[in-house]
Design a protein around this motif. Structure first.
Motif, mmCIF file in Angstrom:
data_model
loop_
_atom_site.group_PDB
_atom_site.id
_atom_site.type_symbol
_atom_site.label_atom_id
_atom_site.label_comp_id
_atom_site.label_asym_id
_atom_site.label_seq_id
_atom_site.Cartn_x
_atom_site.Cartn_y
_atom_site.Cartn_z
ATOM 1 N N CYS A 42 0.845 -1.195 0.000
ATOM 2 C CA CYS A 42 0.000 0.000 0.000
ATOM 3 C C CYS A 42 0.885 1.251 0.000
ATOM 4 C CB CYS A 42 -0.915 -0.002 1.219
ATOM 5 S SG CYS A 42 -2.081 1.394 1.243
ATOM 6 N N ASP A 44 0.421 3.708 1.809
ATOM 7 C CA ASP A 44 0.362 4.249 3.179
ATOM 8 C C ASP A 44 1.769 4.499 3.742
ATOM 9 O OD1 ASP A 44 0.119 4.305 6.121
ATOM 10 O OD2 ASP A 44 -1.986 3.835 5.723
ATOM 11 N N ALA A 67 -4.205 0.577 -1.221
ATOM 12 C CA ALA A 67 -4.760 -0.708 -0.749
ATOM 13 C C ALA A 67 -4.079 -1.953 -1.341
ATOM 14 C CB ALA A 67 -6.272 -0.778 -0.938
ATOM 15 N N HIS A 103 -2.164 -4.211 5.029
ATOM 16 C CA HIS A 103 -1.980 -3.717 6.405
ATOM 17 C C HIS A 103 -3.312 -3.363 7.055
ATOM 18 C CE1 HIS A 103 -2.583 0.714 5.768
ATOM 19 N NE2 HIS A 103 -2.469 0.315 4.517
ATOM 20 N N CYS A 106 -6.258 0.279 6.869
ATOM 21 C CA CYS A 106 -5.964 0.795 5.517
ATOM 22 C C CYS A 106 -7.065 1.762 5.071
ATOM 23 C CB CYS A 106 -5.843 -0.374 4.540
ATOM 24 S SG CYS A 106 -5.491 0.154 2.851
ATOM 25 N N GLY A 107 -6.660 2.978 4.743
ATOM 26 C CA GLY A 107 -7.620 3.987 4.294
ATOM 27 C C GLY A 107 -8.271 3.610 2.966
HETATM 28 ZN ZN LIG Z 1 -3.435 1.090 2.934
#
Ligand SMILES: [Zn+2]
Length: 214
Positions: A42, A44, A67, A103, A106-107
């Motif tokens: 991801c 992130d 994602a 993870h 995750c947004g």
């Molecule tokens: Zn994520």
């Protein structure tokens, strides 16, 4: 731009520290790369796979996106950063492993569960896990105590692994036994890493011996 200045300062530390200390490694890497593992992670900022797996430069071929998703081959139209990176890793570098590294918290997964209409590109991107989301929501309708976010984080990894096999060069390399696919999930909150067990289809926690103070 203090943030960008911080990057420049970071570069100076790198240039005078690790880069100098690992001169031989960088000389070798200047000749070419030969990573044995590809990781799909991801974007992130909290889950940098080279940190979590404590790898050295040259060890890991990485593609990152919202994602950690792999679109199925039939969904690819024209340019695709994931497909191009995958082809390079499997066909040119001939890596031994492709790891889908997801993870917790995750947004992107949260956006798949609760789309934000004003975010045009994020919604369209995460919509590719609609089949996994449908299964999670169906399960949650029967068992309301299911944590849909956590369940979809796992289901998204399973779907990406399935989608990896839609690329003929991946399926063929796997069938020939020269490529293995793996799924992993990291939680920044407790530091746990879970690996998808192909036999049980469950994410199993990696055992770590920690000092007593932890
Ligand atoms: Zn994520």
């Amino acid at each position: 731009m203090p943030e960008f200045q911080a990057l420049i300062e970071g570069f100076r530390r790198f240039r005078t520290g690790p880069y100098r200390e690992q001169r031989l490694r960088y000389d070798e890497l200047a000749q070419g790369q030969a990573p044995r593992v590809m990781v799909i992670a991801c974007s992130d900022s909290r889950v940098d796979p080279t940190r979590v797996f404590d790898t050295a430069p040259g060890q890991m071929f990485v593609v990152r996106n919202i994602a950690n998703l792999v679109p199925p081959m039939e969904a690819i139209q024209g340019q695709s950063s994931v497909a191009a990176a995958l082809e390079y890793a499997v066909e040119v570098l001939r890596v031994d492993y492709v790891v889908v590294f997801g993870h917790a918290r995750c947004g992107g997964i949260a956006a798949a569960l609760a789309p934000l209409p004003e975010n045009r590109f994020i919604g369209a991107w995460v919509e590719q896990i609609a089949p996994a989301r449908a299964k999670v929501l169906a399960a949650a309708a029967i068992a309301p105590d299911i944590d849909c976010q956590a369940a979809l984080e796992q289901a998204g990894i399973r779907l990406s692994l399935e989608n990896l096999r839609s690329y003929p060069f991946v399926a063929q390399a796997e069938a020939e036994g020269r490529l293995k696919l793996a799924g992993a999930l990291f939680d920044i909150a407790d530091g746990d890493l879970r690996i998808l067990d192909a036999r049980t289809d469950r994410f199993e926690r990696v055992a770590v011996t920690l000092p007593a103070s932890d």
